[in-house]
Write a protein that holds these residues in place. Sequence first.
Motif, PDB file in Angstrom:
ATOM      1  N   CYS A   7     -21.437  -0.454 -14.203  1.00 18.04           N
ATOM      2  CA  CYS A   7     -21.143   0.083 -12.870  1.00 18.04           C
ATOM      3  C   CYS A   7     -21.714  -0.804 -11.763  1.00 18.04           C
ATOM      4  CB  CYS A   7     -21.693   1.497 -12.747  1.00 18.04           C
ATOM      5  SG  CYS A   7     -20.860   2.699 -13.808  1.00 18.04           S
ATOM      6  N   LEU A   8     -22.750  -1.585 -12.082  1.00 15.46           N
ATOM      7  CA  LEU A   8     -23.336  -2.474 -11.066  1.00 15.46           C
ATOM      8  C   LEU A   8     -22.347  -3.531 -10.592  1.00 15.46           C
ATOM      9  CD1 LEU A   8     -26.896  -3.091 -12.560  1.00 15.46           C
ATOM     10  CD2 LEU A   8     -26.365  -1.899 -10.435  1.00 15.46           C
ATOM     11  N   ASN A   9     -21.304  -3.785 -11.384  1.00 22.00           N
ATOM     12  CA  ASN A   9     -20.276  -4.745 -10.985  1.00 22.00           C
ATOM     13  C   ASN A   9     -19.022  -4.049 -10.475  1.00 22.00           C
ATOM     14  OD1 ASN A   9     -21.369  -6.551 -13.795  1.00 22.00           O
ATOM     15  ND2 ASN A   9     -21.721  -7.184 -11.682  1.00 22.00           N
ATOM     16  N   CYS A  10     -19.123  -2.757 -10.171  1.00 19.38           N
ATOM     17  CA  CYS A  10     -17.931  -1.995  -9.770  1.00 19.38           C
ATOM     18  C   CYS A  10     -18.142  -1.260  -8.444  1.00 19.38           C
ATOM     19  CB  CYS A  10     -17.540  -1.025 -10.882  1.00 19.38           C
ATOM     20  SG  CYS A  10     -16.126  -0.001 -10.469  1.00 19.38           S
ATOM     21  N   GLY A  11     -18.850  -0.161  -8.467  1.00 17.78           N
ATOM     22  CA  GLY A  11     -19.149   0.584  -7.240  1.00 17.78           C
ATOM     23  C   GLY A  11     -17.981   1.351  -6.645  1.00 17.78           C
ATOM     24  N   VAL A  12     -16.817   1.308  -7.298  1.00 18.06           N
ATOM     25  CA  VAL A  12     -15.599   1.873  -6.708  1.00 18.06           C
ATOM     26  C   VAL A  12     -15.733   3.360  -6.361  1.00 18.06           C
ATOM     27  CG1 VAL A  12     -13.205   2.478  -7.266  1.00 18.06           C
ATOM     28  CG2 VAL A  12     -14.025   0.151  -7.629  1.00 18.06           C
ATOM     29  N   THR A  63     -23.215  -9.537  -1.860  1.00 19.99           N
ATOM     30  CA  THR A  63     -22.202 -10.542  -2.202  1.00 19.99           C
ATOM     31  C   THR A  63     -22.804 -11.926  -2.010  1.00 19.99           C
ATOM     32  OG1 THR A  63     -21.360 -10.370   0.057  1.00 19.99           O
ATOM     33  CG2 THR A  63     -20.196  -9.131  -1.610  1.00 19.99           C
ATOM     34  N   LYS A  64     -22.677 -12.759  -3.054  1.00 25.75           N
ATOM     35  CA  LYS A  64     -23.155 -14.139  -2.982  1.00 25.75           C
ATOM     36  C   LYS A  64     -22.034 -15.046  -3.447  1.00 25.75           C
ATOM     37  CE  LYS A  64     -28.112 -13.539  -3.592  1.00 25.75           C
ATOM     38  NZ  LYS A  64     -29.156 -13.439  -4.585  1.00 25.75           N
ATOM     39  N   ARG A  65     -21.862 -16.144  -2.738  1.00 25.70           N
ATOM     40  CA  ARG A  65     -20.785 -17.074  -3.078  1.00 25.70           C
ATOM     41  C   ARG A  65     -20.871 -17.487  -4.554  1.00 25.70           C
ATOM     42  NH1 ARG A  65     -17.887 -20.657   0.384  1.00 25.70           N
ATOM     43  NH2 ARG A  65     -19.270 -20.130   2.092  1.00 25.70           N
ATOM     44  N   GLY A  66     -19.750 -17.406  -5.244  1.00 27.51           N
ATOM     45  CA  GLY A  66     -19.691 -17.853  -6.639  1.00 27.51           C
ATOM     46  C   GLY A  66     -20.227 -16.849  -7.638  1.00 27.51           C
ATOM     47  N   GLN A  67     -20.645 -15.680  -7.154  1.00 22.10           N
ATOM     48  CA  GLN A  67     -21.162 -14.666  -8.077  1.00 22.10           C
ATOM     49  C   GLN A  67     -20.401 -13.353  -7.884  1.00 22.10           C
ATOM     50  OE1 GLN A  67     -25.388 -14.096  -7.733  1.00 22.10           O
ATOM     51  NE2 GLN A  67     -25.821 -16.267  -7.870  1.00 22.10           N
ATOM     52  N   LEU A  68     -20.372 -12.534  -8.933  1.00 25.19           N
ATOM     53  CA  LEU A  68     -19.760 -11.216  -8.806  1.00 25.19           C
ATOM     54  C   LEU A  68     -20.586 -10.388  -7.822  1.00 25.19           C
ATOM     55  CD1 LEU A  68     -18.978 -10.234 -12.512  1.00 25.19           C
ATOM     56  CD2 LEU A  68     -17.309 -10.694 -10.701  1.00 25.19           C
ATOM     57  N   PRO A  69     -19.925  -9.574  -6.999  1.00 22.07           N
ATOM     58  CA  PRO A  69     -20.690  -8.681  -6.115  1.00 22.07           C
ATOM     59  C   PRO A  69     -21.509  -7.698  -6.951  1.00 22.07           C
ATOM     60  CG  PRO A  69     -18.324  -8.591  -5.613  1.00 22.07           C
ATOM     61  CD  PRO A  69     -18.477  -9.380  -6.870  1.00 22.07           C
TER      62      PRO A  69
END
Length: 110
Positions: A7-12, A63-69
């Motif tokens: 879920c840490l890569n989703c948040g929807v 959000t960081k460039r080149g990384q998943l939010p």
Amino acid sequence: METPTDCLNCGVCCFSKSATYIRVSGDDWSRLGDDAERVARFAGQNAYMRMRSGHCLALQVTTKRGQLPLFFCEIYSTRPQICRDLKRGSPQCEGELETKAHRVADHCRR
Ligand code: SF4
Ligand code: SF4
């Protein structure tokens, strides 16, 4: 859409345009303790999580460039029951992904 493995890569499911999206019950309010007034508010007789920028105030988006939010609930251990009941991979979770994943992707591109 495939269910994310974390879920840490989703948040929807923490996103909504509604100001009364996450209901906060009396028990939820008590569990929130000192955070209650900051993260939740009353609208009439009922309390709800405060919303900001299209998502729950308690959701921290990194959000960081080149990384998943990354999507982090800052009150995870005391979050409302409605959030506890929504299990990753459940029909509700799949419904959230179906209807809102594109909106979250747009949010992170801004
Ligand atoms: S429960 Fe489902 S919609 Fe919510 S953050 Fe986890 S994977 Fe995303
Ligand atoms: S309280 Fe936490 S889990 Fe519930 S909607 Fe807000 S950020 Fe998401």
